[in-house]
Each structure stands twice: as C-alpha cells, then as structure tokens.
Design an enzyme around this catalytic site. Structure first.
Site, PDB file in Angstrom:
ATOM      1  N   ASP A  11     109.813   8.458  53.403  1.00  0.00           N
ATOM      2  CA  ASP A  11     108.742   7.851  53.847  1.00  0.00           C
ATOM      3  C   ASP A  11     108.361   6.701  52.778  1.00  0.00           C
ATOM      4  OD1 ASP A  11     106.116   6.689  54.480  1.00  0.00           O
ATOM      5  OD2 ASP A  11     105.304   8.564  54.877  1.00  0.00           O
ATOM      6  N   TYR A 230      99.441  16.785  46.786  1.00  0.00           N
ATOM      7  CA  TYR A 230      99.787  16.719  48.305  1.00  0.00           C
ATOM      8  C   TYR A 230     100.192  15.180  48.030  1.00  0.00           C
ATOM      9  CZ  TYR A 230      99.947  15.419  52.846  1.00  0.00           C
ATOM     10  OH  TYR A 230     100.197  15.115  54.365  1.00  0.00           O
ATOM     11  N   LYS A 233     103.856  15.280  54.015  1.00  0.00           N
ATOM     12  CA  LYS A 233     104.205  16.462  54.306  1.00  0.00           C
ATOM     13  C   LYS A 233     106.048  16.258  54.108  1.00  0.00           C
ATOM     14  CE  LYS A 233     103.183  20.629  55.898  1.00  0.00           C
ATOM     15  NZ  LYS A 233     102.593  21.291  55.209  1.00  0.00           N
TER      16      LYS A 233
HETATM   17  C1  F6R Z   1     100.425  14.217  57.620  1.00  0.00           C
HETATM   18  C2  F6R Z   1     100.140  12.868  57.023  1.00  0.00           C
HETATM   19  C3  F6R Z   1      98.721  12.381  57.571  1.00  0.00           C
HETATM   20  C4  F6R Z   1      97.857  12.112  56.427  1.00  0.00           C
HETATM   21  C5  F6R Z   1      96.294  11.539  57.269  1.00  0.00           C
HETATM   22  C6  F6R Z   1      95.515  11.187  56.075  1.00  0.00           C
HETATM   23  O1  F6R Z   1     101.513  14.702  57.242  1.00  0.00           O
HETATM   24  O2  F6R Z   1     100.752  12.330  56.465  1.00  0.00           O
HETATM   25  O3  F6R Z   1      98.002  13.304  58.786  1.00  0.00           O
HETATM   26  O4  F6R Z   1      97.482  13.054  55.870  1.00  0.00           O
HETATM   27  O5  F6R Z   1      96.440  10.431  57.875  1.00  0.00           O
HETATM   28  O6  F6R Z   1      96.297  10.069  55.269  1.00  0.00           O
HETATM   29  P1  F6R Z   1      95.556   9.834  53.793  1.00  0.00           P
HETATM   30  O7  F6R Z   1      95.023  10.956  53.018  1.00  0.00           O
HETATM   31  O8  F6R Z   1      96.786   9.005  53.228  1.00  0.00           O
HETATM   32  O9  F6R Z   1      94.400   8.967  54.379  1.00  0.00           O
HETATM   33 MG    MG Z   2     103.389   8.821  55.494  1.00  0.00          MG
HETATM   34 MG    MG Z   3     106.554  11.435  57.354  1.00  0.00          MG
END
Ligand code: F6R
Ligand code: MG
Ligand code: MG
Length: 376
Positions: A11, A230, A233
């Site tokens: 990603d 984190y 994923k």
């Molecule tokens: C799941 C994922 C999304 C983000 C969510 C918050 O793997 O990538 O659900 O966790 O959109 O994202 P941030 O923390 O980047 O604002």
């Molecule tokens: Mg992403």
């Molecule tokens: Mg992804």
C-alpha cells in the site's frame, strides 16, 4: 523449464482515505516494471485490490532474488513519489525501511514466491486480500487441501488421495521463521488445532505428497511485528497452482463462498466477513468489508495469458449479498464482544491507554458493603 512466480505487494497511497490507488499511481508502477524489468522478468501483471498494488512477476531468478525484489521495491519508491505529488493518503505507507538491503521481506511489502518446473499446462490462481491479515487464507486452504467435503478430488484422484503437506508459521515469533510441517490426512486434528487461531498460526505453503511439488504459498508477514506499531493491516497475497495433482480451480475457489469472518475491516480491529470481489475493486462500507480478489492465469514458458477474473462470475453476486448481510449483522453490535478483535489484536493504542488510566481508579470495596464508592 524452471520458473519463479513472485508477487510483491504494498500500500503506497490511495484516493479518498484507504480506498484504492489512483490510475496515475498504477501507471507509474506498471511503467517502472515494464522498463526496468526488461531482461530480468519474463512477464508481469500489475493490479490492485483495495488500497494495495500487487506486482506479479514471472522470471528465472529463483525465490528471494535480490534483483527481482529491488525491482519491485524501486517501483514502489517511484510510485510513492507519484502518490506524494498527487497528495494521496498514506503515501509510501508500507515502505517501512529507508534503505533496500537485499530482500523486501521484513521491509513492509508482502511477498509470496514459488519456483517450480513448469508443467506443459500450468494453470494458477493469484489471490489478493485487503483489510485483513494472512490468517484469512487458513480456512480456504484447509478446506481446499484437506477436506473432501469441499475437494472431492481428495477421494476421487489417486494422486491427491496421498494428501498434502502443510507448512504452518507461528507469526508471533519475531526473531525468525518459526514453522512446523504437518501432513493431511494423518495430522488433520493437529492442523485444525493450529489453524483455528489465524492471528498466530498461518499456512505458509502447501505441498503435494504424491509428487513433492509445491501447490501454494502465502505472504505471511505481519506489519506490526516489523514496525512495532500499527501501520496498516497486512493484506496478504496467495498463489495456488491448480489441476492435475493439485485441487481443481473450482475446488480452490469453493471455500470463498462461505464469506468467513476474518480479522480486519475498520482500523484493522474488527471481525468482518471476507467478500470475494472482482479485481481492482476498492473498499467502501466500514473501510471494508475485507476483500479478496482472484486472477486465474495459464503460464507457458514464463509468459502469462490475460487474467480471468474468477470472482467476477455472476455466481459470486449471491455470495457478495450474503457477505454484506453478515457485515451488517455484525456491525449492529458495534464494539461489543465478537464484533471487535481482542486486546492483543487491536491495531490502535487508544483502548490500552484508556484501560491503563482506568486501572488506577479501581479499588477493592471495603467489607462494609453499603459504603458508597469515593466520589469522582
Ligand atoms: C484498515 C485501514 C483503515 C484505517 C482507518 C483510519 O486496515 O487501513 O480502516 O485504519 O481508515 O486510518 P488513519 O488512522 O490513517 O486515519
Ligand atoms: Mg492504506
Ligand atoms: Mg490495504
């Protein structure tokens, strides 16, 4: 002819949050591989599933080739530059290390590779999942390679009746690859005992016991084990060779009709059903639901045919409907119980921090039962 199939995915930025990469970004990665891979790769195929770009390559360099890994790493770096100029969200998200050191394993991108003697006809499937982790493939691989209820080939085909060998990895071990080998059908209950815990024990590869040939390989990396925090994923990829001494394509696809619950979805922290989707599908509802796509290929002398989109078939519309119903049903209970992952798997630190503070305010009630709790 010995051929290596390598799929390396990352990603490196997407439009509208974590939905899908831009066309411009995909083009940049594609152009990099086409130009710089000349003379190194035999063929390639670039696609995306959710916000992940997968580079599938065929070559004769073997598994773990520094040149092939560097090609993919540089393509992702080039792409990250484009993602930055476009202001894409999470530009370079999965590139966790600064300098390339011989192999992309442990650097963020997911890798699945296998080398084999190409059969005269070499059908194979390339699966890519988004908003989930490598254990999402435990159930489909168990059903396809060990369960005659799903794969009648296990009783109908004499060679397949000899069973398959599973290599299973303990992905919680961060000091190295901790693996165990178990064979089906003799060790079926042991295989089941491990695979029931898909956050810890993950099928890494599957091998034919009749011929010794490799049938499947899964990308087993866990991002939070690499980054210590984190960063998204793990969004695994899987390659499966099919037909003849391996399960038929339809036997490998059949388990996905379950739309089984996997870890993932919003903030990587929920249990949500895995929805089989057409290639190049983005995410939507609740940053999900977790997606899996499948491109079917024939391979000849290292050259790929065009991909056939296995989950684009109308049959899967009904499964998608069921996956949407299961998603809605689970989401009705919000953060309660089975809807959200256990503490050890939560991908954000908010709950641990809150619990830490609340912990200090707990007290043992005195023996005088009616004594009111201390006022706040
Ligand atoms: C799941 C994922 C999304 C983000 C969510 C918050 O793997 O990538 O659900 O966790 O959109 O994202 P941030 O923390 O980047 O604002
Ligand atoms: Mg992403
Ligand atoms: Mg992804």
């Amino acid at each position: 002819m010995k051929i290596t199939l390598s799929v390396i995915k990352a990603d490196i930025g997407s439009i509208g949050g974590h939905i899908a990469p831009s066309q411009h970004l995909l083009e940049a990665v594609r152009a990099h591989i086409a130009e710089r891979g000349r003379g190194l790769t035999l063929d390639h195929f670039i696609s995306h599933t959710g916000d992940d770009i997968a580079i599938l390559m065929t070559h004769a360099q073997g598994v773990g080739s520094e040149r092939v890994h560097k090609l993919a790493w540089d393509a992702f770096l080039t792409g990250t530059g484009v993602a930055r100029t476009q202001g894409l969200y999470g530009a370079g998200q999965d590139l966790l290390k600064d300098a390339f050191s011989g192999n992309v394993k442990g650097m963020g991108p997911a890798v699945a590779e296998m080398e084999f003697d190409e059969r005269p006809n070499e059908p194979f499937l390339f699966f890519a999942a988004d908003k989930t982790d490598p254990g999402a493939f435990n159930l489909p691989l168990y059903l396809a390679f060990a369960d005659p209820m799903t794969t009648p080939g296990l009783i109908l085909s004499p060679k397949m009746s000899l069973g398959f060998r599973f290599v299973i990895m303990d992905v919680n071990e961060t000091s190295g690859d901790r693996v165990i080998e178990l064979v089906a059908p003799e060790n079926l209950y042991d295989i089941a005992t491990l695979l029931r815990d898909p956050e810890r024990y993950v099928v890494e590869s599957v091998w034919s016991r009749a011929t010794g040939e490799q049938a499947a390989v899964v990308a087993t990396s866990r991002l939070h084990n690499i980054a210590g925090k984190y960063t998204g994923k793990d969004d695994p990829v899987l390659l499966v060779r099919t037909q003849m001494n391996f399960p038929a394509t339809g036997e490998v696809l059949a388990p996905y009709a379950t739309a089984h619950f996997v870890a993932g979805g919003m903030r990587g922290s929920h249990n949500m059903p895995l929805m089989p989707v057409a290639q190049n599908t983005g995410t939507s509802y609740f940053d999900g639901p977790p997606l899996v796509s499948c491109a079917a290929f024939a391979l000849h002398e290292g050259k790929l045919t065009e991909p056939l989109d296995a989950f684009a078939h109308p049959f899967w519309d009904a499964v998608r409907g069921r996956a949407a119903d299961k998603s809605l049903e689970m989401r009705r209970q919000g953060f309660f119980g089975a809807a959200m992952l256990p503490m050890s798997e939560l991908e954000y630190t908010g709950i641990a921090e809150k619990l830490g503070k609340l912990e200090q305010r707990f007290r043992m009630r005195s023996e005088r039962a009616n004594e009111p709790a201390t006022a706040l």
